[in-house]
Write an enzyme that holds these catalytic residues in place. Structure first.
Site, PDB file in Angstrom:
ATOM      1  CG  ASP A  92     -12.966   0.607  -4.425  1.00 13.03           C
ATOM      2  OD1 ASP A  92     -12.257   0.437  -5.434  1.00 13.03           O
ATOM      3  OD2 ASP A  92     -13.963   1.342  -4.390  1.00 13.03           O
ATOM      4  NE  ARG A  93      -3.787   2.076  -1.844  1.00 14.82           N
ATOM      5  CZ  ARG A  93      -3.344   2.889  -2.792  1.00 14.82           C
ATOM      6  NH1 ARG A  93      -4.101   3.183  -3.830  1.00 14.82           N
ATOM      7  NH2 ARG A  93      -2.136   3.419  -2.706  1.00 14.82           N
ATOM      8  CE  LYS A  94     -12.458   3.458  -7.445  1.00 17.74           C
ATOM      9  NZ  LYS A  94     -12.974   3.384  -6.074  1.00 17.74           N
ATOM     10  CG  PHE A  95      -3.587  -1.501  -6.075  1.00 18.68           C
ATOM     11  CD1 PHE A  95      -2.690  -1.114  -5.090  1.00 18.68           C
ATOM     12  CD2 PHE A  95      -4.527  -2.474  -5.770  1.00 18.68           C
ATOM     13  CE1 PHE A  95      -2.719  -1.702  -3.826  1.00 18.68           C
ATOM     14  CE2 PHE A  95      -4.565  -3.056  -4.514  1.00 18.68           C
ATOM     15  CZ  PHE A  95      -3.660  -2.671  -3.537  1.00 18.68           C
TER      16      PHE A  95
END
Ligand code: 6AU
Length: 259
Positions: A92-95
């Site tokens: 869940d890096r939410k780039f």
């Protein structure tokens, strides 16, 4: 036909993303639409949690950058556990950077996310660049695009949500689903709705998180997969808590299809 009324296996022909097809199979085989948010701080805790809760989940969601003793063995072991218990890993890096940087953050650095995570999250804010940056990997990667957020007073507007959804449609080979809080895109059974902010008997935390119940998130908010973090990780018996959430979420989905 509205996606709300279809069984998971019946949605497989609608998806163009290979990882979404695998995910739909896992969900049906394990009768689990539960994604665990494994927000713990050490490698050992993460691996123990994955072993305990593994039988009850379809996705294990990580924030790999909060692990204090990270090394590459951790993701190797995590991958082994995910294969043994048949769930997918979602980082869940939410780039949210320019495409070039997203490409580097996804493949390089300490975490080498592309080598172990089949699923990632991205913000829509920067436009199609971040999706283009990872697109060439779409055989082996699925993106959950954020179009709404669970927190109180967040800055996302309804026009942003609408534009983000339209952007997702242009990348249907890559998009596994949408992270949102309400029943959007009912006419797109190929996209899976992933909804966080799920906990029994709780209204929120002191930092803006807001919760709904497992029934509410599936029946009212339109979730296909629910993300549960502290509802499971803070329980005394985490396996038992995961099984309970799994059963409640699965029953709610079956009820929705039959309603
Ligand atoms: O159940 P919790 O509150 O302990 O954990 C919620 C988890 C966290 C958040 O990073 C994540 O869900 N999350 C997400 C995503 C993409 O999963 C989106 C969002 O809008 N809100 C949210 O809490 O790991």
């Amino acid at each position: 036909q509205s996606r709300l009324k279809l069984q998971y296996t019946d949605r497989i022909p609608f998806t163009k993303n290979p990882v979404a097809k695998r995910l739909l199979k896992i969900i049906s085989e394990k009768q689990s639409n539960l994604c665990l948010a494994a927000d713990v701080l050490t490698g050992t805790e993460l691996l123990n949690l994955a072993e305990e809760v593994g039988p009850y989940i379809c996705i294990l969601k990580t924030h790999i950058d909060i692990i204090e003793d990270f090394n590459e063995n951790l993701t190797k072991h995590l991958k082994d556990i995910s294969q043994r218990h048949n769930f997918l890993l979602l980082e869940d890096r939410k780039f949210a950077d320019i495409g070039k940087v997203v490409q580097l953050q996804y493949t390089k650095g300490v975490f080498k996310i592309s080598s172990w995570a089949k699923l990632i999250t991205q913000h829509a804010i920067i436009g199609p660049g971040a999706l283009q940056a990872v697109k060439q990997n779409s055989e082996d990667l699925g993106v959950f695009l954020l179009t709404e957020i669970s927190t109180k007073d967040n800055l996302i507007s309804s026009s942003y949500t609408k534009a983000a959804l339209e952007m997702a449609e242009g990348f249907s080979h890559l998009i596994t689903g949408i992270v949102c809080q309400s029943p959007l895109f009912l006419d797109k059974p190929g996209f899976l709705q992933l909804t966080p902010g799920v906990k029994l008997n709780s209204i929120g935390d002191s930092l803006g998180q807001q919760y709904s119940s497992p029934e509410n998130v599936i029946l009212e908010r339109g979730a296909d997969i629910a993300v549960v973090g502290r509802g499971i990780t803070e329980a005394t018996d985490r396996a038992q808590a995961a099984e309970k959430y799994r059963n409640l979420l699965w029953e709610a989905y079956q009820k929705r299809v039959e309603m």
